[in-house]
Design a protein around this motif. Sequence first.
Motif, PDB file in Angstrom:
ATOM      1  N   ALA A   1       1.431   9.541  -5.684  1.00  0.00           N
ATOM      2  CA  ALA A   1       2.055  10.813  -5.409  1.00  0.00           C
ATOM      3  C   ALA A   1       2.913  11.356  -6.684  1.00  0.00           C
ATOM      4  O   ALA A   1       2.948  12.368  -6.850  1.00  0.00           O
ATOM      5  CB  ALA A   1       2.644  10.591  -4.022  1.00  0.00           C
ATOM      6  N   GLU A   2       3.927  10.247  -6.738  1.00  0.00           N
ATOM      7  CA  GLU A   2       4.779  10.952  -8.041  1.00  0.00           C
ATOM      8  C   GLU A   2       3.981  11.145  -9.258  1.00  0.00           C
ATOM      9  O   GLU A   2       4.511  12.081  -9.859  1.00  0.00           O
ATOM     10  CB  GLU A   2       5.926   9.386  -8.214  1.00  0.00           C
ATOM     11  CG  GLU A   2       6.853   9.401  -7.079  1.00  0.00           C
ATOM     12  CD  GLU A   2       7.667   8.327  -7.008  1.00  0.00           C
ATOM     13  OE1 GLU A   2       7.436   7.175  -8.225  1.00  0.00           O
ATOM     14  OE2 GLU A   2       8.521   7.847  -5.980  1.00  0.00           O
ATOM     15  N   GLN A   3       3.135  10.291  -9.781  1.00  0.00           N
ATOM     16  CA  GLN A   3       2.266  10.691 -10.738  1.00  0.00           C
ATOM     17  C   GLN A   3       1.570  11.904 -10.723  1.00  0.00           C
ATOM     18  O   GLN A   3       1.742  12.682 -11.566  1.00  0.00           O
ATOM     19  CB  GLN A   3       1.046   9.624 -11.116  1.00  0.00           C
ATOM     20  CG  GLN A   3       0.306   9.643 -12.311  1.00  0.00           C
ATOM     21  CD  GLN A   3       1.158   9.679 -13.464  1.00  0.00           C
ATOM     22  OE1 GLN A   3       2.106   9.177 -13.572  1.00  0.00           O
ATOM     23  NE2 GLN A   3       0.870  10.648 -14.767  1.00  0.00           N
ATOM     24  N   THR A   4       0.947  12.111  -9.707  1.00  0.00           N
ATOM     25  CA  THR A   4       0.529  13.643  -9.484  1.00  0.00           C
ATOM     26  C   THR A   4       1.564  14.830  -9.438  1.00  0.00           C
ATOM     27  O   THR A   4       1.123  15.743 -10.124  1.00  0.00           O
ATOM     28  CB  THR A   4      -0.152  13.756  -8.097  1.00  0.00           C
ATOM     29  OG1 THR A   4      -1.194  12.711  -7.958  1.00  0.00           O
ATOM     30  CG2 THR A   4      -0.700  15.096  -7.800  1.00  0.00           C
ATOM     31  N   LEU A   5       2.904  14.544  -9.173  1.00  0.00           N
ATOM     32  CA  LEU A   5       3.358  15.467  -9.159  1.00  0.00           C
ATOM     33  C   LEU A   5       4.093  15.685 -10.576  1.00  0.00           C
ATOM     34  O   LEU A   5       4.609  16.813 -11.271  1.00  0.00           O
ATOM     35  CB  LEU A   5       4.864  15.090  -8.252  1.00  0.00           C
ATOM     36  CG  LEU A   5       5.972  16.094  -8.376  1.00  0.00           C
ATOM     37  CD1 LEU A   5       5.765  17.332  -7.935  1.00  0.00           C
ATOM     38  CD2 LEU A   5       6.989  15.606  -7.631  1.00  0.00           C
TER      39      LEU A   5
ATOM     40  N   VAL B   1       0.742  -1.132  -0.003  1.00  0.00           N
ATOM     41  CA  VAL B   1       0.012  -0.066   0.125  1.00  0.00           C
ATOM     42  C   VAL B   1       0.771   1.234   0.003  1.00  0.00           C
ATOM     43  O   VAL B   1       0.644   2.263  -0.700  1.00  0.00           O
ATOM     44  CB  VAL B   1      -0.983  -0.011   1.239  1.00  0.00           C
ATOM     45  CG1 VAL B   1      -1.777   1.358   1.454  1.00  0.00           C
ATOM     46  CG2 VAL B   1      -2.116  -1.171   1.132  1.00  0.00           C
ATOM     47  N   ARG B   2       1.922   1.214   0.844  1.00  0.00           N
ATOM     48  CA  ARG B   2       2.785   2.376   0.766  1.00  0.00           C
ATOM     49  C   ARG B   2       3.661   2.628  -0.461  1.00  0.00           C
ATOM     50  O   ARG B   2       3.701   3.799  -1.142  1.00  0.00           O
ATOM     51  CB  ARG B   2       3.866   2.148   1.881  1.00  0.00           C
ATOM     52  CG  ARG B   2       3.494   2.468   3.200  1.00  0.00           C
ATOM     53  CD  ARG B   2       4.635   2.603   4.209  1.00  0.00           C
ATOM     54  NE  ARG B   2       5.356   1.173   4.355  1.00  0.00           N
ATOM     55  CZ  ARG B   2       4.779   0.260   5.264  1.00  0.00           C
ATOM     56  NH1 ARG B   2       3.864   0.665   5.935  1.00  0.00           N
ATOM     57  NH2 ARG B   2       5.637  -0.912   5.331  1.00  0.00           N
ATOM     58  N   GLN B   3       3.801   1.594  -1.252  1.00  0.00           N
ATOM     59  CA  GLN B   3       4.497   1.779  -2.503  1.00  0.00           C
ATOM     60  C   GLN B   3       3.554   2.293  -3.573  1.00  0.00           C
ATOM     61  O   GLN B   3       3.939   3.313  -4.325  1.00  0.00           O
ATOM     62  CB  GLN B   3       4.850   0.327  -3.138  1.00  0.00           C
ATOM     63  CG  GLN B   3       6.200  -0.370  -2.336  1.00  0.00           C
ATOM     64  CD  GLN B   3       6.463  -1.692  -2.770  1.00  0.00           C
ATOM     65  OE1 GLN B   3       6.345  -2.133  -4.050  1.00  0.00           O
ATOM     66  NE2 GLN B   3       7.014  -2.682  -1.777  1.00  0.00           N
ATOM     67  N   ARG B   4       2.280   1.763  -3.388  1.00  0.00           N
ATOM     68  CA  ARG B   4       1.181   2.409  -4.280  1.00  0.00           C
ATOM     69  C   ARG B   4       0.694   3.860  -3.887  1.00  0.00           C
ATOM     70  O   ARG B   4       0.767   4.786  -5.086  1.00  0.00           O
ATOM     71  CB  ARG B   4      -0.004   1.572  -4.327  1.00  0.00           C
ATOM     72  CG  ARG B   4      -1.301   1.774  -5.080  1.00  0.00           C
ATOM     73  CD  ARG B   4      -0.710   1.707  -6.557  1.00  0.00           C
ATOM     74  NE  ARG B   4      -1.881   2.180  -7.481  1.00  0.00           N
ATOM     75  CZ  ARG B   4      -1.964   2.911  -8.466  1.00  0.00           C
ATOM     76  NH1 ARG B   4      -0.578   3.483  -8.808  1.00  0.00           N
ATOM     77  NH2 ARG B   4      -3.032   3.471  -8.901  1.00  0.00           N
ATOM     78  N   GLN B   5       0.811   4.270  -2.692  1.00  0.00           N
ATOM     79  CA  GLN B   5       0.727   5.645  -2.247  1.00  0.00           C
ATOM     80  C   GLN B   5       2.004   6.520  -2.983  1.00  0.00           C
ATOM     81  O   GLN B   5       1.739   7.612  -3.511  1.00  0.00           O
ATOM     82  CB  GLN B   5       0.674   5.793  -0.899  1.00  0.00           C
ATOM     83  CG  GLN B   5      -0.635   5.301  -0.183  1.00  0.00           C
ATOM     84  CD  GLN B   5      -0.495   5.035   1.218  1.00  0.00           C
ATOM     85  OE1 GLN B   5       0.334   4.979   1.824  1.00  0.00           O
ATOM     86  NE2 GLN B   5      -1.762   5.393   1.964  1.00  0.00           N
ATOM     87  N   ARG B   6       3.079   5.928  -2.934  1.00  0.00           N
ATOM     88  CA  ARG B   6       4.162   6.653  -3.230  1.00  0.00           C
ATOM     89  C   ARG B   6       4.150   6.790  -4.918  1.00  0.00           C
ATOM     90  O   ARG B   6       4.235   7.967  -5.566  1.00  0.00           O
ATOM     91  CB  ARG B   6       5.530   6.241  -2.913  1.00  0.00           C
ATOM     92  CG  ARG B   6       6.150   6.335  -1.789  1.00  0.00           C
ATOM     93  CD  ARG B   6       7.451   5.781  -1.583  1.00  0.00           C
ATOM     94  NE  ARG B   6       7.862   4.583  -1.826  1.00  0.00           N
ATOM     95  CZ  ARG B   6       7.433   3.565  -0.758  1.00  0.00           C
ATOM     96  NH1 ARG B   6       7.156   3.936   0.396  1.00  0.00           N
ATOM     97  NH2 ARG B   6       7.609   2.378  -1.066  1.00  0.00           N
ATOM     98  N   GLU B   7       3.686   5.844  -5.355  1.00  0.00           N
ATOM     99  CA  GLU B   7       3.619   5.898  -7.027  1.00  0.00           C
ATOM    100  C   GLU B   7       2.553   7.082  -7.394  1.00  0.00           C
ATOM    101  O   GLU B   7       2.685   7.616  -8.342  1.00  0.00           O
ATOM    102  CB  GLU B   7       3.042   4.447  -7.759  1.00  0.00           C
ATOM    103  CG  GLU B   7       4.079   3.503  -7.691  1.00  0.00           C
ATOM    104  CD  GLU B   7       3.630   2.018  -7.775  1.00  0.00           C
ATOM    105  OE1 GLU B   7       2.457   1.923  -8.423  1.00  0.00           O
ATOM    106  OE2 GLU B   7       4.368   1.074  -7.719  1.00  0.00           O
TER     107      GLU B   7
END
Length: 87
Positions: free
Chosen positions: A44-48, A36-42
Amino acid sequence: MATMNISLSDKQKAFIEEDVRDGGYVSTSDYMRDLVRQRQREKAEQTLRELIAEGLASGPAVPMEPDFFDKAKDRLEAKMATKVAEE
């Protein structure tokens, strides 16, 4: 901490159990939290990336006066004061 029950096929369960052993996870829950943490980072990176692309597409930067943000803050505070006074 909240709990969640999920249904998996036997193959998926075996895969996760093997990944837990091989990946050095303490438990299946630890493994799932990491996923879940990995997916949250992904996300967030996509939004950025999207925000950066939007900024680049918006055209060249326009110089601002040094006190631009101070003036904007003053305008906002005045507007908020007016709104509070009206209530």
